[in-house]
Motif scaffolding. Structure first.
Motif, mmCIF file in Angstrom:
data_model
loop_
_atom_site.group_PDB
_atom_site.id
_atom_site.type_symbol
_atom_site.label_atom_id
_atom_site.label_comp_id
_atom_site.label_asym_id
_atom_site.label_seq_id
_atom_site.Cartn_x
_atom_site.Cartn_y
_atom_site.Cartn_z
ATOM 1 N N VAL A 151 -5.662 -1.312 -11.398
ATOM 2 C CA VAL A 151 -4.596 -2.177 -11.193
ATOM 3 C C VAL A 151 -3.394 -1.723 -10.437
ATOM 4 N N VAL A 152 -3.155 -0.639 -10.631
ATOM 5 C CA VAL A 152 -1.868 -0.180 -9.977
ATOM 6 C C VAL A 152 -2.388 -0.207 -8.578
ATOM 7 N N LEU A 153 -3.350 0.383 -8.082
ATOM 8 C CA LEU A 153 -4.142 0.161 -6.805
ATOM 9 C C LEU A 153 -3.831 -1.054 -6.000
ATOM 10 N N ALA A 154 -4.190 -2.069 -6.831
ATOM 11 C CA ALA A 154 -4.313 -3.412 -6.178
ATOM 12 C C ALA A 154 -2.775 -4.006 -6.099
ATOM 13 N N VAL A 155 -1.987 -3.566 -6.997
ATOM 14 C CA VAL A 155 -0.530 -4.047 -6.778
ATOM 15 C C VAL A 155 0.033 -3.406 -5.752
ATOM 16 N N THR A 156 -0.070 -2.242 -5.560
ATOM 17 C CA THR A 156 0.599 -1.265 -4.588
ATOM 18 C C THR A 156 -0.058 -1.752 -3.297
ATOM 19 N N GLY A 157 -1.166 -1.895 -3.161
ATOM 20 C CA GLY A 157 -1.849 -2.357 -1.889
ATOM 21 C C GLY A 157 -1.210 -3.814 -1.382
ATOM 22 N N LEU A 158 -1.069 -4.630 -2.507
ATOM 23 C CA LEU A 158 -0.567 -5.897 -1.952
ATOM 24 C C LEU A 158 1.162 -5.929 -1.385
ATOM 25 N N LEU A 159 1.930 -4.958 -2.236
ATOM 26 C CA LEU A 159 3.240 -4.675 -1.770
ATOM 27 C C LEU A 159 3.260 -3.922 -0.333
ATOM 28 N N GLY A 160 2.253 -3.012 -0.198
ATOM 29 C CA GLY A 160 2.284 -2.305 1.180
ATOM 30 C C GLY A 160 1.813 -3.255 2.165
ATOM 31 N N TYR A 161 1.169 -4.300 1.824
ATOM 32 C CA TYR A 161 0.871 -5.090 3.141
ATOM 33 C C TYR A 161 1.808 -6.103 3.625
ATOM 34 N N ARG A 162 2.716 -6.168 2.621
ATOM 35 C CA ARG A 162 3.935 -7.180 3.117
ATOM 36 C C ARG A 162 4.968 -6.489 3.803
ATOM 37 N N HIS A 163 6.003 -7.293 4.074
ATOM 38 C CA HIS A 163 7.052 -6.470 5.097
ATOM 39 C C HIS A 163 7.661 -5.730 4.245
ATOM 40 N N ILE A 164 8.285 -4.223 4.689
ATOM 41 C CA ILE A 164 8.921 -3.354 3.889
ATOM 42 C C ILE A 164 10.002 -3.680 3.166
#
Length: 491
Positions: A151-164
């Motif tokens: 779950v943490v991996l998925a949330v981190t990946g989503l935020l990392g995909y977006r603008h800094i």
């Protein structure tokens, strides 16, 4: 919005219209939030400080944060002086390559990749365990750690995909919360005068600072600063890189150093110089929460448990951002496939590199789960041990690169910035590296074979840089100059 530039005609591997540049308006404060979050302040206070006290120099342990901060200040002086002469956002590998040559630079890139992959993996394992333990403790389902990590991996990946800037806002909120609860505890301890012995004086007593095993104490102290050095990786997203990066670096170092020293001293004061070692040895994982319950109340202890989890998540997100930008930079300089160097048209983020980073993290955690490794005693300790040594190696090489670069080019003739400070930093980091290598089995859960294997892995990665430079003569070809080549894709 994204600021983009078309790749040059000399780069046939790319097509017109692809984005190979990041953009942003990050100021010093936003960058500080990200790099201080990577240091995971609450995790250090609740996790590393008790161990440093118990295994290191006891009540004198808080002074080790002062020593570590001074050594890293020497490093930061040369690091920031060279910033204006290294326009590439590849951080360590760009600095090392510019100063010591392409082979050393590429070797540093490989060491950096291993270091940030392992430190991110270490925290992924730890946070999965803590979430599961927290949920089960409040009557929730007892699920395997790796489900929570997914779950943490998925949330981190989503935020990392977006603008800094989205990540910086999330990290800002989490960081303020975790630092706030520790400062409340510090204030309560000081306000109540500490234990029956009064407030600790061991911090300024040489006999206390040098007691026990100060070398081991320094080893744990320096590990708490991992992450602050990553300010330069956000160069392309900084508002004014030549000013923002140095300011952010010094500010992050000052905040971390003062916070760790003050909070470690407060924990010692809460139990007393004569009792802290016994208390920390008896319950290293819970002594800080117990201290919070005693001095602030059970509600504060419960809040601290929750913020312990969010502290680890903030660290993961920050390390994810750093690692994805390393991958992005290496893609743009021809070391990794060119697709890794693409930026998102709308988010101006290293979206492909972020996906690669998420996939690597997921694969590493899957291997650990299938192997049946304990998320704390094995995954966290083993991977964090590798990362600690790797980051210190990179900082040491960066100090040497600064001295060599300025001696060769004469671009900065200020002795303090170009020779004295980075030279002192190199000496201090070399001594710390010796301590880390000698105690690497301790960092690897007490296993000598694992400690030796970790050392060999990092040494092989560094040496492979020269082989990679020979095999890929056009990769990272701008590393040997202070300014990028006209026909090189800029990142």
């Amino acid at each position: 919005m994204a600021t983009v530039s078309d790749p040059p005609p000399a780069a046939p591997a790319t097509r017109a219209g692809e984005h190979h540049r990041l953009s942003g308006r990050l100021g010093p404060g936003a960058i500080v939030f990200m790099v201080v979050a990577a240091a995971a302040p609450l995790t250090v206070i609740a996790g590393s400080v008790p161990i440093g006290i118990a295994a290191g120099n006891g009540a004198g342990y808080p002074a080790m944060y002062v020593v570590a901060a001074v050594v890293l200040l020497f490093f930061a002086v040369g690091f920031t002086a060279m910033t204006r002469h290294v326009p590439n956002a590849g951080a360590f590998y760009s600095y090392v390559g510019t100063g010591l040559g392409r082979g050393a630079g590429l070797g540093s890139a490989l060491v950096a990749l291993i270091s940030y992959v392992t430190v991110q993996g270490a925290v992924y394992g730890y946070v999965g365990f803590l979430i599961g333990d927290l949920v089960a403790g409040y009557g929730g389902p007892a699920l395997p750690w790796w489900l929570w990590t997914a779950v943490v991996l998925a949330v981190t990946g989503l935020l990392g995909y977006r603008h800094i800037e989205l990540s910086s806002k999330v990290l800002g909120v989490l960081l303020v919360a975790e630092v706030g609860i520790v400062l409340v505890l510090d204030a309560a301890i000081v306000g109540q005068g500490g234990s029956d012995e009064g407030l600790s004086s061991a911090l300024v007593r040489p006999d206390a600072v040098l007691s026990g095993a100060p070398g081991i104490g320094l080893m744990f102290a320096i590990a708490g600063f991992i992450g602050f050095e990553a300010t330069a990786i956000f160069r392309d997203e900084a508002r004014d890189p030549e000013r923002t990066i140095p300011r952010a670096t010094y500010l992050a170092l000052a905040i971390i150093g003062v916070f760790y020293t003050l909070s470690a001293w407060a924990i010692v004061s809460a139990w007393g110089d004569g009792s802290i070692v016994e208390a920390a040895t008896a319950d290293p994982g819970g002594i800080v929460v117990t201290t919070a319950a005693q001095y602030v109340g059970t509600a504060a202890a419960d809040v601290m448990l929750v913020l312990f989890v969010t502290s680890l998540f903030a660290a993961i997100l920050s390390f994810h951002n750093v690692l994805s930008r390393y991958v992005f930079s290496l893609g743009n300089t021809g070391v990794l496939p060119v697709a890794c160097g693409r930026s998102h048209a709308r988010h101006a983020s290293p979206h492909v590199a972020s996906l690669v980073t998420t996939a690597i993290g997921g694969l590493l955690m899957a291997v650990c789960a299938v192997a049946g490794l304990d998320p704390v005693l094995e995954i966290f300790t083993w991977l964090a041990g590798i990362a600690s040594v790797g980051i210190v190696v990179l900082m040491l090489l960066a100090c040497v690169a600064v001295v060599v670069f300025f001696r060769r080019t004469g671009l900065d003739r200020r002795p303090w910035h170009s020779l004295v400070a980075p030279g002192l930093g190199a000496v201090g980091l070399a001594l710390i590296l010796v301590l880390l290598v000698r105690n690497l089995p301790l960092l690897m859960g007490g296993s000598t074979p694992l400690g030796v294997g970790a050392g060999v892995l990092l040494a092989a990665a560094l040496a492979a840089g020269w082989l990679l430079a020979r095999a890929r003569p056009h990769a990272a070809r701008d590393l040997t100059t202070a300014t990028p080549a006209d026909n090189a894709p800029q990142i």
